[in-house]
Design an enzyme around this catalytic site. Structure first.
Site, PDB file in Angstrom:
ATOM      1  N   MET A   1      11.559  35.073 -42.470  1.00  0.00           N
ATOM      2  CA  MET A   1      11.633  35.570 -41.087  1.00  0.00           C
ATOM      3  C   MET A   1      12.255  37.381 -41.439  1.00  0.00           C
ATOM      4  O   MET A   1      12.707  37.730 -42.031  1.00  0.00           O
ATOM      5  CB  MET A   1      12.876  35.273 -40.296  1.00  0.00           C
ATOM      6  CG  MET A   1      12.919  35.823 -38.815  1.00  0.00           C
ATOM      7  SD  MET A   1      12.948  34.775 -37.829  1.00  0.00           S
ATOM      8  CE  MET A   1      15.524  35.347 -37.978  1.00  0.00           C
TER       9      MET A   1
ATOM     10  N   ASP B   1      10.789  36.888 -29.741  1.00  0.00           N
ATOM     11  CA  ASP B   1       9.750  36.683 -30.210  1.00  0.00           C
ATOM     12  C   ASP B   1      10.372  37.071 -32.028  1.00  0.00           C
ATOM     13  O   ASP B   1      10.770  37.684 -32.483  1.00  0.00           O
ATOM     14  CB  ASP B   1       9.179  37.572 -30.187  1.00  0.00           C
ATOM     15  CG  ASP B   1       7.477  37.584 -30.708  1.00  0.00           C
ATOM     16  OD1 ASP B   1       6.541  36.895 -30.819  1.00  0.00           O
ATOM     17  OD2 ASP B   1       7.693  38.845 -31.726  1.00  0.00           O
TER      18      ASP B   1
ATOM     19  N   HIS C   1       3.122  43.221 -31.290  1.00  0.00           N
ATOM     20  CA  HIS C   1       3.807  42.635 -32.783  1.00  0.00           C
ATOM     21  C   HIS C   1       4.793  43.214 -33.146  1.00  0.00           C
ATOM     22  O   HIS C   1       5.474  42.885 -33.651  1.00  0.00           O
ATOM     23  CB  HIS C   1       3.033  42.518 -33.797  1.00  0.00           C
ATOM     24  CG  HIS C   1       1.822  41.700 -33.521  1.00  0.00           C
ATOM     25  ND1 HIS C   1       1.828  40.196 -33.697  1.00  0.00           N
ATOM     26  CD2 HIS C   1       0.153  41.391 -33.366  1.00  0.00           C
ATOM     27  CE1 HIS C   1       1.533  39.682 -33.721  1.00  0.00           C
ATOM     28  NE2 HIS C   1      -0.010  40.226 -33.316  1.00  0.00           N
TER      29      HIS C   1
ATOM     30  N   ASP D   1       7.012  42.211 -27.396  1.00  0.00           N
ATOM     31  CA  ASP D   1       6.721  41.459 -27.099  1.00  0.00           C
ATOM     32  C   ASP D   1       7.577  40.261 -25.910  1.00  0.00           C
ATOM     33  O   ASP D   1       6.695  39.562 -25.113  1.00  0.00           O
ATOM     34  CB  ASP D   1       5.787  40.442 -29.107  1.00  0.00           C
ATOM     35  CG  ASP D   1       4.796  41.328 -29.572  1.00  0.00           C
ATOM     36  OD1 ASP D   1       4.244  42.004 -29.058  1.00  0.00           O
ATOM     37  OD2 ASP D   1       4.613  40.942 -30.716  1.00  0.00           O
TER      38      ASP D   1
END
Length: 172
Positions: A20, A7, A146, A151
């Protein structure tokens, strides 16, 4: 070939122009005890405030994160240690998650240990239940927070449940 549930949290829609911010990976196995977490310093001045807000971090916090090349190197080493041979990348939204992991691996290490493909968790479930309108998310046990490890763990739990429901999959 082990399945690695991944994730990604990012501060924008595409790698390169945006960054990212963090990612998590969990090896899909019964105990779900092996995971990786990386926080990456932004590679671009651009960011979408609403996208960054999803991660729970401020821009100033992300600027203190680790060097992306070092994080990707650690992730590569972790994969080599825990997943001899080729690992299979799987995620809830592989169109998003894969593009970031793939780009970062190629940009910073010149290779992607996952190869050139990925698996979409939602598509596996739709095929399993033979209904393109069905969603797998009720199979998660871990709350979707999140935080990318949470996740990824919840999605790995869902994949394990799919196996119990009859999905022919093996990771030995």
């Amino acid at each position: 070939m082990p399945y690695i549930m991944v994730d990604v949290e990012a501060d924008g829609p595409i790698p390169g122009d945006y960054s990212m911010i963090s990612f998590g990976a969990v090896i899909v196995e019964s105990e779900l005890g092996r995971s990786f977490y990386g926080q990456l310093r932004p590679i671009s001045e651009k960011f979408v405030p609403e996208a960054l807000a999803v991660s729970g971090f401020t821009r100033d916090e992300t600027l203190q994160f680790d060097d992306p090349a070092a994080v990707m190197g650690r992730f590569d080493a972790w994969l080599q240690e825990h997943c001899p041979g080729r690992a299979i990348f799987v995620s809830d939204n592989n169109g998003f998650d894969w593009q970031f992991i793939n780009w970062y691996f190629h940009h910073f290490l010149g290779k992607n240990p996952f190869g050139h493909s990925s698996v979409n968790l939602g598509s596996l479930y739709k095929g399993l239940v033979q209904d393109s309108f069905k969603n797998f998310k009720h199979l998660r046990k871990t709350k979707h927070t999140h935080h990318p490890v949470d996740d990824a763990r919840g999605n790995a739990e869902a994949l394990l449940q799919m196996k119990e429901l009859g999905l022919k999959i093996r990771w030995d």
